[in-house]
Design a protein around this motif. Structure first.
Motif, PDB file in Angstrom:
ATOM      1  N   SER A 277       0.595  -1.058   0.103  1.00 43.60           N
ATOM      2  CA  SER A 277      -0.054   0.135   0.295  1.00 43.60           C
ATOM      3  C   SER A 277       0.543   1.339   0.111  1.00 43.60           C
ATOM      4  N   VAL A 278       0.311   2.198  -0.523  1.00 43.49           N
ATOM      5  CA  VAL A 278       1.378   3.519  -0.554  1.00 43.49           C
ATOM      6  C   VAL A 278      -0.072   4.774  -0.329  1.00 43.49           C
ATOM      7  N   ARG A 279       0.694   5.625   0.461  1.00 46.85           N
ATOM      8  CA  ARG A 279      -0.704   6.942   0.535  1.00 46.85           C
ATOM      9  C   ARG A 279       0.051   8.024   0.807  1.00 46.85           C
ATOM     10  N   LEU A 280      -0.827   9.399   0.650  1.00 46.95           N
ATOM     11  CA  LEU A 280       0.006  10.266   1.227  1.00 46.95           C
ATOM     12  C   LEU A 280      -1.069  10.919   1.867  1.00 46.95           C
ATOM     13  N   ARG A 281       0.233  11.901   3.199  1.00 45.41           N
ATOM     14  CA  ARG A 281      -0.274  11.821   4.335  1.00 45.41           C
ATOM     15  C   ARG A 281      -0.451  13.313   4.578  1.00 45.41           C
ATOM     16  N   ARG A 282      -1.400  14.202   4.494  1.00 43.86           N
ATOM     17  CA  ARG A 282      -1.553  15.626   5.459  1.00 43.86           C
ATOM     18  C   ARG A 282      -1.266  15.237   6.869  1.00 43.86           C
TER      19      ARG A 282
END
Lengths: 411, 274
Positions: A277-282
């Motif tokens: 899984s790859v995810r982007l967070r702020r």
């Protein structure tokens, strides 16, 4: 039969090769004498009834998951191991580059090792002498050639080893993932040399996990799975079939919430470690839109099939047009971990996002610490956008500190 | 089960291509042993001379086993054969396993590896003989004799037997890794059972009931006749007996044939066993 074989031609008919996995093996003569011939074993067929024809001058990529028989195929063609059934015909001189520098002795000088290695490949002393200058020239280590190999850096060692192998002028060249060594400039040089050899009519059999490398040197590609050739066609076809087989085998990455859904980007590798899984967070929220200078984190979930030394993790960023923007890598030392045994999140965090405007694609890959094995590469697996209120040119937020000083104050 | 597959290739079995490889391997074998040492190749003589001095002191001046003069030269004339045989066998036994990386990655005639070990020790043997022959000619008048001309044949016989035995050991050691250790353990008693510091005909000292033991030591231990076949012309200045000579011819050829056969049988799967 074999008289009709042309130099560089490879013909496999009904090749089968099994390995015997011994569960209870008598390793010593002593044990054998005491316990007799009792051994429990199980046969595993690596290749079953494989037919393959390669014409002189063809270059063929061999892909497939780990342990599926790619290296076995190369060893069979080179004659290092015999098949259990079937016929292998190989025309001409074979140069197997299964491991660079296999015959090197570290106490001997580069020159002595070149002579020895040349002899191993079956060159006469005169042939080695004739090619010696070209070999040294290509390896770019002339000033070290009379020093013991033990004083070489690993890069120099590999350069010299490849250089010898590339000057054997064999009819058949067998390459097993050897291009994963050396710096980028030398890798390019290796690929160029291989292309030259091809142009000179050398037949090439090339095992690799790298689509780029296969595309650059091969005009045909075969996919091995479960002991047979399941796809034989163009590189694109074979990699597509490979991605499909990984998906079927449960190796396909799942798409986590917050991902820019599966964009159908290319996805390949040996599968020893998967990027699940790859995810982007702020901050705490998953996002795919950012403002310049905002904090941002790219998180990768690595899932190992087996315990492995902690892999190298690479994140590449490219623009909406596919142009590379930047790249960064982390090694085990950077992460302070030795082994990857359980699913692990790896995070690349930016306190201030160094991008100002545009659409960006994230590509991620994990590979073994020695860079010999590409575990999993997910190309453009997720995307995000950066919007800026300012009208800036270009994708990069340059940053930097501005200041002003009166010219008179500066003497 | 399917029979073994066939591998055919052009040029590939052309052994001539590998003559340079053989010579490189032998040179490497010799240089590796003496590289970095102050005396370099002089070390070739150090081991036999040290052994000669030590054994002379023990077996001649302490125990007085045989009354052969000059004893140190008698001793070294037998010792050279043994040192060549034992060092070759020991070195060859582990040679294939030690070069596993090479065997698994490159295809070349693998018998060259143990054979180069034997040839490397052969160089030492020849160098030793080049020293012993003139010394014996000076100090042992009997050796000034045409019998010395058979010495090259004797050396070839010893080398052939050793090569066959070494081929066998190197291949078997891949499958049973303790062969080299077993050999190490056997070499010392084997040395004492070989008539090197004594002569088989003086062994029983007139005790007739021990004659069978003398015969067993002379013929049952196949190295004994090879020691004799070299020492007879080298020290005693006489031709080896017909029995000894024929024994050596038959046994050396038998070892060569058996060694090649065993090696060829076992070498195909070597890359997998290593």
């Amino acid at each position: 039969m074999s008289d009709s074989l042309r130099p560089g031609q490879i013909r496999l008919r009904g090749i089968s090769r099994k390995y015997r996995v011994l569960h209870d093996r008598n390793q010593t003569l002593k044990e054998t004498l005491i316990r007799g011939r009792r051994t429990l074993s199980e046969d595993i067929w690596v290749l079953r009834d494989v037919d393959l024809d390669i014409a002189p001058g063809e270059s063929v990529g061999v892909i497939g998951r780990n342990g599926i028989g790619k290296s076995t195929l190369l060893k069979l063609v080179s004659g290092i191991i015999p098949p259990q059934a079937g016929t292998i015909d190989v025309g001409g001189v074979v140069a197997p580059l299964l491991e660079l520098g296999a015959g090197f002795h570290i106490d001997f000088t580069g020159r002595e090792n070149v002579e020895m290695q040349g002899a191993l490949y079956g060159l006469t002393r005169r042939e080695v002498a004739e090619r010696f200058d070209d070999i040294v020239e290509f390896s770019e280590i002339r000033s070290y050639i009379d020093m013991p190999v033990r004083t070489y850096s690993s890069g120099m060692f590999m350069r010299l080893a490849f250089s010898v192998a590339a000057h054997v002028n064999a009819d058949v060249l067998l390459l097993d993932e050897v291009l994963a060594v050396g710096d980028v400039a030398f890798q390019r040089k290796c690929i160029r040399r291989i292309q030259d050899l091809r142009a000179g009519g050398c037949t090439l059999l090339f095992v690799s996990h790298s689509k780029d490398a296969v595309e650059q040197v091969c005009d045909r590609c075969i996919l091995l799975d479960y002991g047979s050739i399941v796809c034989d066609g163009t590189t694109a076809d074979a990699f597509a079939a490979y991605a499909e087989s990984l998906r079927v085998a449960g190796h396909e990455a799942t798409v986590a919430v917050g991902d820019e859904r599966d964009r159908g980007g290319a996805n390949w590798g040996s599968g020893t470690v998967r990027i699940d899984s790859v995810r982007l967070r702020r901050g705490n929220e998953v996002s795919d839109t950012f403002a310049p200078g905002e904090p941002m984190a790219i998180e990768l979930l690595l899932e190992p099939n087996e315990a492995v030394p902690f892999p190298v993790v690479v994140v590449n960023l490219s623009g909406g047009d596919g142009r590379p923007i930047g790249s960064t890598r982390a090694t085990a030392a950077d992460l302070g971990l030795d082994e990857l045994t359980e699913p692990t999140w790896v995070t690349l965090a930016f306190r201030r996002l160094p991008l100002q405007q545009g659409r960006f694609h994230v590509s991620v890959l994990v590979e073994s610490p020695d860079r010999r094995e590409l575990y999993h590469h997910r190309e453009a697996c997720c995307s995000f956008s950066v919007f800026s209120d300012d009208v800036g040119a270009g994708p990069v937020a340059m940053g930097g500190h501005w200041s002003a000083t009166a010219a008179s104050a500066e003497r | 089960m399917a029979g073994p597959g066939r591998v055919r290739r052009l040029l590939f079995e052309d052994r001539q291509r590998y003559i340079p490889l053989a010579s490189s391997l032998i040179r490497r074998e010799v240089r590796q042993r003496y590289k970095g040492s102050t005396f370099g190749l002089l070390w070739v003589f150090v081991a036999p001379i040290t052994a000669m001095i030590a054994y002379s002191v023990v077996f001649h001046y302490v125990f007085r086993i045989v009354d052969i003069q000059p004893y140190p030269l008698f001793l070294i004339s037998g010792l050279v054969t043994w040192l060549f045989f034992s060092a070759s066998a020991l070195g060859a036994a582990s040679s294939i396993v030690d070069r596993a990386a090479l065997i698994k990655k490159v295809r070349f005639p693998r018998e060259l590896i143990p054979l180069s070990v034997v040839a490397g020790h052969g160089v030492t043997l020849l160098a030793s003989l080049a020293l012993i022959v003139p010394v014996n000619l000076i100090f042992v008048p009997e050796t000034r004799n045409a019998a010395l001309l058979i010495l090259p044949v004797s050396v070839i016989l010893v080398a052939t037997m050793t090569a066959g035995f070494s081929l066998m050991l190197s291949a078997v050691n891949v499958y049973f890794r303790d062969v080299e250790h077993i050999l190490t353990a056997l070499l010392l008693p084997w040395f004492f059972l070989t008539p090197i510091f004594y002569s088989p005909d003086v062994l029983p000292r007139g005790a007739e009931e021990l004659d069978w033991l003398a015969q067993l030591l002379a013929w049952g231990n196949w190295v004994s006749p090879f020691v004799d076949v070299v020492r007879d012309p080298l020290f005693f200045g006489q031709l080896p007996s017909l029995a000894t000579f024929s024994y050596c011819v038959v046994v050396s050829l038998a070892f060569l044939v058996a060694g090649s056969w065993v090696f060829n049988r076992l070498q195909a799967e070597m890359a997998i066993e290593l």
